[in-house]
Design a protein around this motif. Structure first.
Motif, mmCIF file in Angstrom:
data_model
loop_
_atom_site.group_PDB
_atom_site.id
_atom_site.type_symbol
_atom_site.label_atom_id
_atom_site.label_comp_id
_atom_site.label_asym_id
_atom_site.label_seq_id
_atom_site.Cartn_x
_atom_site.Cartn_y
_atom_site.Cartn_z
ATOM 1 N N GLU A 1 11.281 -33.049 -8.640
ATOM 2 C CA GLU A 1 11.793 -32.331 -9.812
ATOM 3 C C GLU A 1 13.252 -31.919 -9.609
ATOM 4 O O GLU A 1 14.058 -31.998 -10.543
ATOM 5 C CB GLU A 1 10.923 -31.109 -10.096
ATOM 6 N N ARG A 2 13.608 -31.511 -8.408
ATOM 7 C CA ARG A 2 15.011 -31.149 -8.122
ATOM 8 C C ARG A 2 15.909 -32.372 -8.254
ATOM 9 O O ARG A 2 17.018 -32.288 -8.779
ATOM 10 C CB ARG A 2 15.123 -30.539 -6.718
ATOM 11 N N TRP A 3 15.430 -33.521 -7.778
ATOM 12 C CA TRP A 3 16.212 -34.754 -7.902
ATOM 13 C C TRP A 3 16.402 -35.114 -9.372
ATOM 14 O O TRP A 3 17.487 -35.535 -9.778
ATOM 15 C CB TRP A 3 15.535 -35.908 -7.178
ATOM 16 N N ALA B 1 22.078 -34.034 -14.727
ATOM 17 C CA ALA B 1 23.435 -33.485 -14.826
ATOM 18 C C ALA B 1 24.506 -34.511 -14.462
ATOM 19 O O ALA B 1 25.699 -34.254 -14.637
ATOM 20 C CB ALA B 1 23.559 -32.260 -13.923
ATOM 21 N N ARG B 2 24.095 -35.665 -13.972
ATOM 22 C CA ARG B 2 25.049 -36.681 -13.503
ATOM 23 C C ARG B 2 25.659 -37.452 -14.672
ATOM 24 O O ARG B 2 25.032 -37.684 -15.686
ATOM 25 C CB ARG B 2 24.308 -37.643 -12.570
ATOM 26 N N ARG B 3 26.918 -37.834 -14.513
ATOM 27 C CA ARG B 3 27.613 -38.682 -15.490
ATOM 28 C C ARG B 3 27.809 -40.065 -14.876
ATOM 29 O O ARG B 3 28.110 -40.200 -13.699
ATOM 30 C CB ARG B 3 28.981 -38.118 -15.838
ATOM 31 N N ARG C 1 28.886 -38.214 -21.980
ATOM 32 C CA ARG C 1 27.720 -37.329 -21.871
ATOM 33 C C ARG C 1 26.973 -37.577 -20.567
ATOM 34 O O ARG C 1 27.136 -38.618 -19.925
ATOM 35 C CB ARG C 1 26.780 -37.558 -23.063
ATOM 36 N N THR C 2 26.155 -36.599 -20.185
ATOM 37 C CA THR C 2 25.369 -36.732 -18.954
ATOM 38 C C THR C 2 24.118 -37.569 -19.225
ATOM 39 O O THR C 2 23.755 -37.821 -20.385
ATOM 40 C CB THR C 2 24.922 -35.355 -18.433
ATOM 41 N N ILE C 3 23.456 -37.970 -18.153
ATOM 42 C CA ILE C 3 22.217 -38.743 -18.290
ATOM 43 C C ILE C 3 21.184 -37.936 -19.071
ATOM 44 O O ILE C 3 20.487 -38.462 -19.933
ATOM 45 C CB ILE C 3 21.694 -39.136 -16.898
ATOM 46 N N GLY C 4 21.077 -36.652 -18.786
ATOM 47 C CA GLY C 4 20.136 -35.798 -19.501
ATOM 48 C C GLY C 4 20.424 -35.725 -20.982
ATOM 49 O O GLY C 4 19.504 -35.714 -21.809
ATOM 50 N N GLU C 5 21.692 -35.677 -21.359
ATOM 51 C CA GLU C 5 22.062 -35.631 -22.780
ATOM 52 C C GLU C 5 21.718 -36.944 -23.478
ATOM 53 O O GLU C 5 21.224 -36.946 -24.606
ATOM 54 C CB GLU C 5 23.547 -35.311 -22.924
ATOM 55 N N TYR C 6 21.972 -38.053 -22.801
ATOM 56 C CA TYR C 6 21.609 -39.349 -23.378
ATOM 57 C C TYR C 6 20.095 -39.450 -23.548
ATOM 58 O O TYR C 6 19.599 -39.938 -24.569
ATOM 59 C CB TYR C 6 22.105 -40.507 -22.505
ATOM 60 N N PHE C 7 19.340 -38.984 -22.555
ATOM 61 C CA PHE C 7 17.885 -39.048 -22.652
ATOM 62 C C PHE C 7 17.364 -38.162 -23.783
ATOM 63 O O PHE C 7 16.466 -38.550 -24.525
ATOM 64 C CB PHE C 7 17.218 -38.667 -21.338
#
Length: 90
Positions: free
Chosen positions: A3-5, A11-13, A19-25
Motif C-alpha cells: 500500500e505504501r508503494w 504521487a509519481r510523474r 499530472r501524476t499517475i494517481g490523477e490520471y487513474f
C-alpha cells in the motif's frame, strides 16, 4: 508495504507529463469495466509430447514426467511459477 508503494507511485510523474499517475487513474477509473464474475485462466497452455527420457520441454525448461507417459501427448499449463500440472497433479 505494498500500500505504501502504491501511494508513492500515485504521487509519481512520468517525465514531463502535467499530472501524476494517481490523477490520471482517477480520471480513467469511471471508464473501467467491472471485473468478470467468472474466473479466467491466466496461464498459457502447451500441448507437448513426452520424449524417450520421460521429459517435456516447456519453452527453455525441461521437466521430468512419469515414465508411463513416454510417447504420449500431455498438456502443460505454464504460470508465472512455472508449475507443470498433468491430470490435476503437479
Amino acid at each position: 508495504m505494498i500500500e505504501r508503494w502504491d501511494e508513492a507511485d500515485d504521487a509519481r510523474r512520468i517525465r514531463s507529463r502535467p499530472r501524476t499517475i494517481g490523477e490520471y487513474f482517477a480520471a480513467e477509473q469511471p471508464l473501467l469495466a467491472p471485473l468478470p464474475d467468472e474466473p479466467f485462466e491466466t496461464g498459457r497452455l502447451f500441448t507437448l509430447r513426452v520424449d524417450r527420457y520421460s521429459q517435456i520441454s516447456v519453452r527453455t525448461n525441461r521437466y521430468s514426467v512419469p515414465v508411463r507417459l513416454i510417447g504420449r501427448t500431455v498438456r502443460a499449463m505454464l504460470h508465472a511459477s512455472e508449475l507443470v500440472v498433468y491430470d490435476g497433479r503437479e
